[in-house]
Design a protein around this motif. Sequence first.
Motif, PDB file in Angstrom:
ATOM      1  N   CYS A 285       0.823  -1.405   0.008  1.00 13.80           N
ATOM      2  CA  CYS A 285       0.028   0.049  -0.182  1.00 13.80           C
ATOM      3  C   CYS A 285       0.753   1.309   0.023  1.00 13.80           C
ATOM      4  O   CYS A 285       0.663   2.439  -0.533  1.00 13.80           O
ATOM      5  N   VAL A 286       1.819   1.298   0.777  1.00 16.30           N
ATOM      6  CA  VAL A 286       2.849   2.614   0.800  1.00 16.30           C
ATOM      7  C   VAL A 286       3.522   2.771  -0.486  1.00 16.30           C
ATOM      8  O   VAL A 286       3.496   3.868  -0.955  1.00 16.30           O
ATOM      9  N   ARG A 287       4.008   1.526  -1.070  1.00 13.69           N
ATOM     10  CA  ARG A 287       4.720   1.844  -2.543  1.00 13.69           C
ATOM     11  C   ARG A 287       3.520   2.170  -3.525  1.00 13.69           C
ATOM     12  O   ARG A 287       3.842   2.851  -4.303  1.00 13.69           O
ATOM     13  N   PHE A 288       2.085   2.019  -3.131  1.00 14.01           N
ATOM     14  CA  PHE A 288       1.065   2.222  -4.273  1.00 14.01           C
ATOM     15  C   PHE A 288       1.007   3.645  -3.992  1.00 14.01           C
ATOM     16  O   PHE A 288       0.058   4.057  -4.986  1.00 14.01           O
ATOM     17  N   ARG A 289       0.762   4.140  -2.924  1.00 17.68           N
ATOM     18  CA  ARG A 289       0.330   5.592  -2.746  1.00 17.68           C
ATOM     19  C   ARG A 289       0.942   6.659  -3.875  1.00 17.68           C
ATOM     20  O   ARG A 289      -0.080   7.473  -4.384  1.00 17.68           O
ATOM     21  N   PRO A 290       2.051   6.613  -4.109  1.00 17.61           N
ATOM     22  CA  PRO A 290       2.484   7.858  -5.364  1.00 17.61           C
ATOM     23  C   PRO A 290       1.612   7.344  -6.699  1.00 17.61           C
ATOM     24  O   PRO A 290       1.425   8.568  -7.300  1.00 17.61           O
ATOM     25  N   THR A 291       1.585   6.236  -6.885  1.00 21.42           N
ATOM     26  CA  THR A 291       0.800   5.977  -8.225  1.00 21.42           C
ATOM     27  C   THR A 291      -0.647   6.569  -7.940  1.00 21.42           C
ATOM     28  O   THR A 291      -1.089   7.111  -9.122  1.00 21.42           O
ATOM     29  N   ILE A 292      -1.523   6.386  -6.833  1.00 24.06           N
ATOM     30  CA  ILE A 292      -2.733   6.839  -6.746  1.00 24.06           C
ATOM     31  C   ILE A 292      -2.753   8.502  -6.647  1.00 24.06           C
ATOM     32  O   ILE A 292      -3.684   9.280  -7.375  1.00 24.06           O
ATOM     33  N   LEU A 293      -1.735   8.970  -6.266  1.00 23.37           N
ATOM     34  CA  LEU A 293      -1.555  10.588  -6.279  1.00 23.37           C
ATOM     35  C   LEU A 293      -1.617  10.974  -7.762  1.00 23.37           C
ATOM     36  O   LEU A 293      -2.087  12.047  -8.154  1.00 23.37           O
ATOM     37  N   GLU A 294      -0.528  10.409  -8.383  1.00 25.11           N
ATOM     38  CA  GLU A 294      -0.398  10.794  -9.858  1.00 25.11           C
ATOM     39  C   GLU A 294      -1.674  10.314 -10.531  1.00 25.11           C
ATOM     40  O   GLU A 294      -1.996  11.202 -11.442  1.00 25.11           O
ATOM     41  N   LEU A 295      -2.562   9.430 -10.194  1.00 22.65           N
ATOM     42  CA  LEU A 295      -3.610   9.348 -10.921  1.00 22.65           C
ATOM     43  C   LEU A 295      -4.694  10.277 -10.796  1.00 22.65           C
ATOM     44  O   LEU A 295      -5.125  10.709 -11.608  1.00 22.65           O
ATOM     45  N   ALA A 296      -4.825  10.947  -9.338  1.00 23.76           N
ATOM     46  CA  ALA A 296      -5.570  11.991  -9.058  1.00 23.76           C
ATOM     47  C   ALA A 296      -5.160  13.320  -9.922  1.00 23.76           C
ATOM     48  O   ALA A 296      -6.051  13.891 -10.464  1.00 23.76           O
ATOM     49  N   LYS A 297      -4.027  13.401 -10.225  1.00 23.86           N
ATOM     50  CA  LYS A 297      -3.340  14.618 -11.085  1.00 23.86           C
ATOM     51  C   LYS A 297      -3.731  14.544 -12.350  1.00 23.86           C
ATOM     52  O   LYS A 297      -4.327  15.598 -12.874  1.00 23.86           O
ATOM     53  N   ARG A 298      -3.806  13.201 -12.809  1.00 17.43           N
ATOM     54  CA  ARG A 298      -4.028  13.051 -14.091  1.00 17.43           C
ATOM     55  C   ARG A 298      -5.669  13.161 -14.423  1.00 17.43           C
ATOM     56  O   ARG A 298      -6.098  13.651 -15.576  1.00 17.43           O
ATOM     57  N   LEU A 299      -6.447  12.618 -13.364  1.00 17.59           N
ATOM     58  CA  LEU A 299      -7.969  12.769 -13.707  1.00 17.59           C
ATOM     59  C   LEU A 299      -8.353  14.289 -13.489  1.00 17.59           C
ATOM     60  O   LEU A 299      -9.625  14.518 -14.007  1.00 17.59           O
ATOM     61  N   LYS A 300      -7.611  15.136 -12.939  1.00 18.21           N
ATOM     62  CA  LYS A 300      -7.889  16.485 -12.718  1.00 18.21           C
ATOM     63  C   LYS A 300      -9.354  16.832 -12.296  1.00 18.21           C
ATOM     64  O   LYS A 300     -10.318  17.641 -12.951  1.00 18.21           O
ATOM     65  N   GLY A 301      -9.961  15.999 -11.349  1.00 23.24           N
ATOM     66  CA  GLY A 301     -11.158  16.307 -10.770  1.00 23.24           C
ATOM     67  C   GLY A 301     -12.228  15.704 -11.383  1.00 23.24           C
ATOM     68  O   GLY A 301     -13.658  15.891 -10.981  1.00 23.24           O
ATOM     69  N   SER A 302     -12.222  14.961 -12.566  1.00 25.30           N
ATOM     70  CA  SER A 302     -13.070  14.138 -13.301  1.00 25.30           C
ATOM     71  C   SER A 302     -13.939  13.133 -12.645  1.00 25.30           C
ATOM     72  O   SER A 302     -14.766  12.613 -13.141  1.00 25.30           O
ATOM     73  N   LEU A 303     -13.081  12.812 -11.763  1.00 28.87           N
ATOM     74  CA  LEU A 303     -13.584  11.539 -10.806  1.00 28.87           C
ATOM     75  C   LEU A 303     -13.132  11.712  -9.386  1.00 28.87           C
ATOM     76  O   LEU A 303     -11.933  12.093  -9.184  1.00 28.87           O
ATOM     77  N   ALA A 304     -13.946  11.399  -8.610  1.00 29.12           N
ATOM     78  CA  ALA A 304     -13.521  11.423  -7.100  1.00 29.12           C
ATOM     79  C   ALA A 304     -12.370  10.280  -6.722  1.00 29.12           C
ATOM     80  O   ALA A 304     -12.701   9.088  -7.263  1.00 29.12           O
ATOM     81  N   ILE A 305     -11.578  10.498  -6.095  1.00 28.73           N
ATOM     82  CA  ILE A 305     -10.761   9.535  -5.785  1.00 28.73           C
ATOM     83  C   ILE A 305     -10.783   9.449  -4.032  1.00 28.73           C
ATOM     84  O   ILE A 305     -10.576  10.736  -3.418  1.00 28.73           O
TER      85      ILE A 305
END
Length: 102
Positions: free
Chosen positions: A20-40
């Motif tokens: 989970c700790v290693r996966f966190r940066p990926t989720i943060l990058e995904l949120a940036k890429r989605l630019k608010g078009s989907l709730a994370i």
Amino acid sequence: PAFKSRDGFILYYSPTCPHCVRFRPTILELAKRLKGSLAIGAVNCNDAVHGNSLLSDFFNISKLPTMKFYNSVSGEYIDYTGGRNIEDMLTFLCKIKNLCNL
């Protein structure tokens, strides 16, 4: 979820889980890429998988990290079973939510 009126991609995790700790940066990058078009969202399941079965039973969580897509229209949770990388998650969201070209 707090965003029940919006579709969302939810991470079920534990802060003590190395995956989970290693996966966190990926989720943060995904949120940036989605630019608010989907709730994370993120749900700390530290006690859920190891003792409190109510949460893990309700959401059918047997391992961490687990990702689910929440459909706000149907109230359905759809398991994400793809890879833990941006490309696989974006492909999944493109198919399920038509969030393509992000």
